[in-house]
Design a protein around this motif. Structure first.
Motif, PDB file in Angstrom:
ATOM      1  N   ARG A 132      -4.400   4.949   5.037  1.00  0.00           N
ATOM      2  CA  ARG A 132      -4.908   3.586   4.282  1.00  0.00           C
ATOM      3  C   ARG A 132      -4.119   2.554   4.883  1.00  0.00           C
ATOM      4  N   ARG A 154      -4.949   1.744   8.486  1.00  0.00           N
ATOM      5  CA  ARG A 154      -6.324   1.298   8.769  1.00  0.00           C
ATOM      6  C   ARG A 154      -6.462  -0.078   8.200  1.00  0.00           C
ATOM      7  N   ARG A 155      -5.579  -0.613   7.328  1.00  0.00           N
ATOM      8  CA  ARG A 155      -5.788  -1.859   6.667  1.00  0.00           C
ATOM      9  C   ARG A 155      -4.704  -2.955   7.391  1.00  0.00           C
ATOM     10  N   CYS A 156      -3.746  -2.319   8.086  1.00  0.00           N
ATOM     11  CA  CYS A 156      -3.041  -3.401   8.798  1.00  0.00           C
ATOM     12  C   CYS A 156      -3.406  -4.406   9.569  1.00  0.00           C
ATOM     13  N   LEU A 195       0.918  -1.275  -0.028  1.00  0.00           N
ATOM     14  CA  LEU A 195       0.130   0.127   0.011  1.00  0.00           C
ATOM     15  C   LEU A 195       0.854   1.180   0.118  1.00  0.00           C
TER      16      LEU A 195
END
Length: 536
Positions: free
Chosen positions: A497, A500-502, A467
């Motif tokens: 982003r 938040r997506r880890c 990302l």
């Protein structure tokens, strides 16, 4: 300093001309002259065309060398399976400063290219033909050729044909970039691997190949595989178009049969009798040393066997009097500036590699050499297109080919030779400094965001590197190589982003109020110089 090559340099031929037939008569073969020189061309059924391509072992002449018959059958199968009409694209983009063979063909023999493209279009049942170019001269010549044949993009045209003009940049010639531009987007790679044969222009199966490839197909369709095979090598028959420049008295485009000794090609262009090295395949190619030059012949397999590459057909010798690392540094810096700026391995890795080469020249010692090797290794197979891969191959080849010179710089005080600038590059202002529609990494002004990795939580999922490649890369153990890093302003949204997506919630962002920003995990040099389906 070597001057930039003109669009149409001197053209010579070894043996009997095929692609360059008629060049001794006129500067440009219009349709009547083209028919006088080459004669009419009868259409071929789809399977016959595929068999012809296979018998002459026709491979793409743009660098990748993919077998044409496989591409043809793949597009045909996809079109039949989906029940859609395919598209044919001629890739006439030639954006390396040292390459002019396709530009010469488009400017002087455009109808030979169109012959091949129209053969394929009719065999596949295509109703759209696009010719992608990047130069004003090639645009004019091809648009004139289409007009001479009565082809247009009009609504009532049985075959819609038009020229797509893109900016002169290294990445715009990539197949994915060409297709994206035809669809109305920017001429940069989309960042994902997509097969044009399955999903190309407008989502339709698309046969995209290099300009010379279509011209070779037109020659073979006229004279047949037997006669075609009488020229050149048994397993690589026919001729090859080469651009020879660098340290030569007469930069030129040559048509030569495969199997001609490379040293003979160099002699024709007035290269030094014993060059220090020869760059083969262009700026995504490989160096070979002086001893190897005498072993090499002009063929894809031969050059591969001696550590070189046919690639885009560019051949560039350098003299014994210039510093090969300095010459390679100039190219490395240009390659870094050609980035589309949309992925870390390219935007950060290539400038870091150029900086590494510069550090070697400036006395950085063994540590600088190891750093360069590591950066070149890290950028490969991680980019949005093949630009990082080709650039890394060039750098690794430089290190391998010039070991004596490298030792003088790494272990001593340098080689003592100047940089003559014999490898052609675009002059400032000849190519745009940015790509329209690309993300703008040039906005790397100071951000107050820092991103941190909490090692007590990190489990090495690697999502952060996917990302946010501008900041993170993964080490050999699969974990990020940095614990904290400044976030470039243009990447702030992607950093959020990533947090938040880890999956392990191991990332956090904090505002950094200190005046001095910490260094990134990779060194960065300046971006910019200121200047019918197959019938079975």
């Amino acid at each position: 300093m070597n001057e930039a090559l003109p669009d149409v340099p001197e053209v010579r031929v070894v043996g009997l001309p095929q692609l360059t037939s008629g060049f001794d008569l006129v500067e440009r073969l219009d349709l009547p002259m083209h028919l006088k020189v080459h004669g009419p061309l009868e259409p071929l059924g789809g399977e016959k065309l595929a068999q012809l391509s296979e018998r002459i072992n026709l491979k793409g002449r743009g660098g990748a060398g993919f077998p044409f018959h496989k591409k043809l059958r793949s597009v045909a199968d996809a079109a039949i399976k989906r029940g859609v009409r395919p598209v044919v694209v001629v890739n006439g983009s030639e954006d390396e400063p040292a390459c002019r063979k396709d530009t010469v063909l488009i400017n002087r023999a455009p109808h030979l290219i169109l012959d091949g493209a129209l053969l394929v279009a009719e065999a596949l049942g295509a109703r759209t033909l696009v010719v992608a170019v990047t130069r004003e001269s090639t645009q004019r010549s091809m648009e004139a050729a289409l007009a001479e044949r009565g082809l247009s993009n009009g609504r009532r045209s049985a075959l819609k044909a038009f020229v797509q003009r893109n900016p002169i940049r290294m990445v715009t010639g990539a197949a994915a970039s060409v297709i994206r531009s035809i669809d109305g987007g920017p001429a940069i790679p989309p960042g994902r691997k997509v097969s044009a044969s399955q999903n190309g222009v407008g989502g339709a199966p698309t046969l995209l190949s290099n300009a010379e490839t279509f011209a070779q197909l037109a020659i073979a369709a006229r004279i047949g595989p037997e006669r075609y095979g009488n020229t050149g090598l048994y397993d690589e028959p026919g001729t090859v178009m080469l651009t020879v420049s660098g340290a030569v008295a007469r930069p030129m485009v040559l048509e030569v049969p495969t199997g001609v000794p490379l040293r003979y090609v160099l002699q024709l262009a007035g290269a030094p009798p014993v060059p220090q090295g020869v760059l083969t395949g262009g700026y995504h190619g490989k160096w070979i040393d002086a001893a190897t030059v005498n072993e090499a012949i002009v063929s894809r397999d031969s050059l591969d066997a001696v550590g070189g590459a046919l690639g885009a057909g560019a051949i560039l010798p350098i003299t014994q009097e210039t510093c090969p690392l300095g010459e390679s540094l100039r190219v490395a810096q240009w390659l870094a500036e050609e980035s589309a700026g949309q992925c870390g391995p390219c935007y950060l890795g290539l400038p870091a590699a150029a900086r590494g080469m510069e550090d070697i020249l400036n006395g950085g010692g063994p540590a600088a050499l190891e750093a360069l090797k590591q950066v070149a290794k890290n950028v490969k197979r991680r980019g949005a297109c093949s630009h990082p891969d080709g650039s890394a191959m060039f750098l690794e080849s430089t290190i391998k080919a010039f070991t004596d010179d490298l030792a003088a710089h790494v272990l001593g005080n340098g080689c003592g030779r100047p940089v003559e600038g014999v490898l052609p590059l675009f002059e400032p202002g000849m190519a745009p400094a940015a790509i329209m529609g690309a993300e703008k990494p040039a906005d790397d002004s100071e951000s107050r965001q820092k991103i941190f990795v909490d090692w007590t939580l990190c489990r090495g999922h690697g999502l952060c590197a996917d990302l946010l490649p501008e900041v993170f890369e993964l080490g050999a153990d699969g974990f990020p190589t940095v614990a904290q890093a400044k976030v470039p302003r243009f990447a702030e949204a992607k950093a959020l982003r990533a947090v938040r997506r880890c999956p392990a919630l191991a990332l956090r962002i904090e505002e950094d109020t200190r005046s001095q920003a910490p260094a990134r995990n990779l060194p960065v040099v300046s971006q910019g110089r200121g200047r019918r389906a197959l019938g079975r």
